[in-house]
Scaffold this active site. Structure first.
Site, PDB file in Angstrom:
ATOM      1  N   TYR A 125      -1.605  -0.116  10.296  1.00 34.99           N
ATOM      2  CA  TYR A 125      -1.730  -0.631   8.929  1.00 34.99           C
ATOM      3  C   TYR A 125      -0.379  -0.570   8.212  1.00 34.99           C
ATOM      4  O   TYR A 125       0.065  -1.533   7.589  1.00 34.99           O
ATOM      5  CB  TYR A 125      -2.769   0.204   8.195  1.00 34.99           C
ATOM      6  CG  TYR A 125      -3.080  -0.249   6.777  1.00 34.99           C
ATOM      7  CD1 TYR A 125      -3.469  -1.560   6.511  1.00 34.99           C
ATOM      8  CD2 TYR A 125      -3.008   0.655   5.724  1.00 34.99           C
ATOM      9  CE1 TYR A 125      -3.765  -1.960   5.221  1.00 34.99           C
ATOM     10  CE2 TYR A 125      -3.309   0.265   4.426  1.00 34.99           C
ATOM     11  CZ  TYR A 125      -3.683  -1.039   4.177  1.00 34.99           C
ATOM     12  OH  TYR A 125      -3.978  -1.431   2.909  1.00 34.99           O
ATOM     13  N   SER A 171       0.899  -1.151   0.000  1.00 31.34           N
ATOM     14  CA  SER A 171       0.000   0.000   0.000  1.00 31.34           C
ATOM     15  C   SER A 171       0.927   1.187   0.000  1.00 31.34           C
ATOM     16  O   SER A 171       2.125   1.069   0.274  1.00 31.34           O
ATOM     17  CB  SER A 171      -0.856  -0.043   1.266  1.00 31.34           C
ATOM     18  OG  SER A 171      -1.249   1.261   1.620  1.00 31.34           O
TER      19      SER A 171
END
Ligand SMILES: [Zn+2]
Length: 684
Positions: A582, A569
């Site tokens: 995350y 990501s």
């Protein structure tokens, strides 16, 4: 074999088709063609053909005597009237006076005399149907009939079994010469009710659809009864290892061995379909199985599916599974070597220009376990298994009443390399990922589903893994190309293993992993609940490691390389505020990708990452978009297109990046950014 004729069904079909303007002859022709086509012991996947002689009107209103005969590419089980193109009888009958007619000219003649020029090519056995005077003609490759005709000298046996009511036609390759020879046999004794074609099959005929069909079933039953009554005691069985390896443990080795190496680490891979039953295993366990397999196919048109015949390998010993890969490899090499010799020897006999097909087996018999059908698609692999089951029946029958002695390979060659088949193959171009299997985690989410669809459109079979079984099945269905859905919680290693086992059970292995599943948790890193961070690591790091480990295990068994693709990501390179839970595991996953690239590059296994940002998905929901854009005081549209290109980035764009990495055969340890441009997150 049961006679399935039913007056009510026949009348209903005539009435139904009458409403669509189809005549009674053709309606009944469709009816019994489907009855024959629905029975694999008679015909398989496009094999066999039927016809009826009737009348048809052309566009000018002129009425013609025509032969409605099965068209090439149609399956008898599901035939429709348009699958039985009408050809003018006058021209077909005239052809009998010719001395010679090449296959190409025969097709041209038949096409030139079609009532509807958009029809499929009439069957290669059209002239045989035309030269027989009966209104209805049926032709099948019945396994029971093959048991009788696949003998070294079948003529006396055919006489014993069928008496005088069936004519005997020696083997000739289908086409003009066979049509003439069969018609001559009929003319010599017009009282016969059908013809037995040596090493090939059976024709029956009659004045109406029912008579031709009844005769087919009758003579097949005569053959079945003869085989049952005259069966010799069963052949000796091979000695099997005390503990057999499982089909799942040998499938990837076998799949790798039959892949066609194109050189420089590139392969044309195949899908494997495992098939087993008590009857299959009982037959394959015969001590003579390798000998049977080497003798060839039971009827010549099967060569299109399983080439010169099956390949038999030894039973896999669970205690010596480490050695089994080499055993399979050497058997495949021998098969391929023999196939090349078969091609070269027979190709040299004339000066026709042919292209050798790949020399790999399409059906592997494994004592103790069952058989594997191989094909460039799952459909082709399943067809090979279907053919295998009928080959077993025919060989078992032939060995019961004598000795299985099918058509010689020299006689098979012109059929496998029939010019019209070669032309068909040349027009059948594979897609970029044909023969490959992709497993996608988070497969039912926006990016996962878009990736599954794009990969399936490019020829891959997708294994869509998701927590939700129903959504996984739905995404697989939407992806198409026989893709499958599998439910799994990928933070549980046992469920990950089960998902990969399922991929192996259905397709034989895995070539591409798209490790895509993830979820985001928020909070300032210094105040994060430890349990939350660990939970995020389970999904956003350890699950990636767990799926990659399984993929690599299978890829190493296959020995044909592969590619691991990770959805990291933007967070992996450019942390966002309060997004540490995350971003930190995602950063670890980015390095995981590089570690796999380093450790497995020598095995042809590539590893790449895609770092996407701001994609409308389960992670970034419409509600979150509303709240974040609101917090920044910008419109939702501006928020979603807040990048250098000023355009929203979609799941489709991410799928495209995964596809690029699957196809970029010389790219590994790479990261591709899909975010519309974010200079702060740009990789150095
Ligand atoms: Zn045939």
């Amino acid at each position: 074999m049961k006679n399935l004729w039913n007056d009510g069904d026949a009348e209903k079909m005539v009435a139904d088709y009458a409403r669509k303007g189809v005549g009674g002859d053709l309606a009944l022709r469709v009816y019994t063609t489907r009855l024959l086509g629905g029975e694999p012991r008679l015909v398989l996947h496009g094999g066999g053909n039927t016809s009826c002689k009737t009348k048809a009107t052309d566009l000018l209103g002129d009425e013609w005597d025509v032969l409605c005969v099965k068209g090439s590419g149609w399956d008898m089980a599901v035939i429709e009237p348009q699958g039985l193109p009408a050809v003018k009888m006058g021209a077909l009958l005239k052809a009998r006076k010719l001395n010679k007619l090449s296959d190409e000219d025969m097709v041209a003649l038949q096409r030139a005399n079609l009532i509807d020029p958009s029809s499929p090519n009439p069957s290669v056995e059209t002239l045989l149907h035309a030269f027989l005077p009966h209104k209805f003609v049926d032709h099948t490759h019945s396994t029971a009939i093959l048991a009788i005709v696949d003998q070294e000298d079948s003529k006396p046996l055919v006489k014993t079994v069928f008496g005088d009511k069936m004519g005997y036609v020696p083997y000739i390759m289908p086409g003009f010469d066979l049509a003439k020879a069969a018609a001559d046999v009929f003319d010599a004794d017009p009282t016969v009710e059908g013809l037995i074609l040596d090493k090939h099959g059976i024709f029956t005929f009659g004045d109406d659809a029912r008579q031709a069909y009844d005769r087919m079933i009758h003579y097949v039953n005569v053959a079945e009864d003869y085989v049952a009554k005259h069966a010799k005691p069963k052949a000796a069985k091979a000695t099997l290892p005390a503990k057999l390896a499982t089909p799942a443990s040998i499938a990837p080795m076998l799949r790798g061995a039959v892949a066609v190496a194109r050189g420089e680490g590139r392969f044309d891979r195949m899908i494997s379909d495992f098939r087993t039953s008590e009857a299959i295993v009982d037959f394959i366990n015969s001590a003579a199985i390798a000998d049977y397999a080497g003798r060839g196919v039971s009827t010549p048109d099967l060569s299109i599916r399983i080439k010169t015949g099956p390949m038999a390998v030894p039973a896999p010993d669970a205690d010596k599974i480490g050695d089994y890969k080499a055993v399979i490899k050497s058997h495949v090499e021998t098969f391929a070597k023999d196939y090349r010799a078969y091609f070269e020897t027979n190709d040299a006999l004339d000066d026709v220009k042919r292209t050798m097909l790949d020399p790999m087996p399409r059906l592997t018999l494994v004592p103790g376990l069952g058989m594997f059908g191989h094909g460039r698609t799952l459909k082709d692999a399943k067809i090979a298994s279907d053919v295998g089951e009928m080959w077993i029946e025919a060989v078992r029958g032939a060995e019961a009443v004598g000795r299985f002695h099918p058509l010689s390979k020299a006689d098979l060659f012109p059929l496998e390399y029939w010019s019209l088949e070669q032309a068909k193959l040349a027009s059948n171009k594979p897609k970029p990922l044909t023969g490959q299997v992709v497993l996608i985690t988070g497969g039912a989410g926006a990016i996962g589903a878009a990736t599954a669809k794009l990969f399936a459109d490019n020829g891959a079979h997708a294994v869509v893994v998701d927590l939700d079984a129903e959504k996984a099945a739905d995404a697989a269905k939407k992806a198409g190309n026989n893709s499958i859905g599998v439910a799994a919680d990928i933070t549980d290693p046992a469920q990950v293993r089960a998902a990969f086992d399922r991929a192996v059970a259905v397709f034989g292995g895995v070539d591409i992993l798209v490790s895509n599943a993830g979820a985001a948790w928020e909070g300032r890193i210094g105040e994060l609940d430890d349990a939350l961070l660990r939970k995020s690591f389970e999904l956003n790091f350890f699950a990636h490691q767990s799926v990659a480990q399984n993929a690599v295990r299978i890829m190493l068994e296959q020995g044909t390389g592969g590619v691991l693709l990770f959805n990291t990501s933007k967070q992996a390179v450019n942390p966002g505020p309060k997004f540490g839970a995350y971003g930190v595991p995602k950063a670890a996953t980015l390095f995981l990708s590089r570690q796999y690239a380093l450790d497995y590059g020598a095995h042809g296994i590539r590893s790449n990452a895609v770092n996407a940002d701001r994609i409308r998905s389960g992670l970034l929901t419409d509600a979150m978009i509303a709240s974040r854009s609101g917090a920044r005081g910008v419109s939702e549209k501006d928020y979603m297109s807040g990048n250098l290109l000023g355009q929203e980035v979609t799941a489709q764009d991410v799928a495209q990046a995964f596809l690029h990495h699957a196809l970029a055969e010389r790219t590994t340890a790479d990261v591709t950014t899909v975010d519309g441009g974010n200079i702060a997150a740009a990789l150095r």
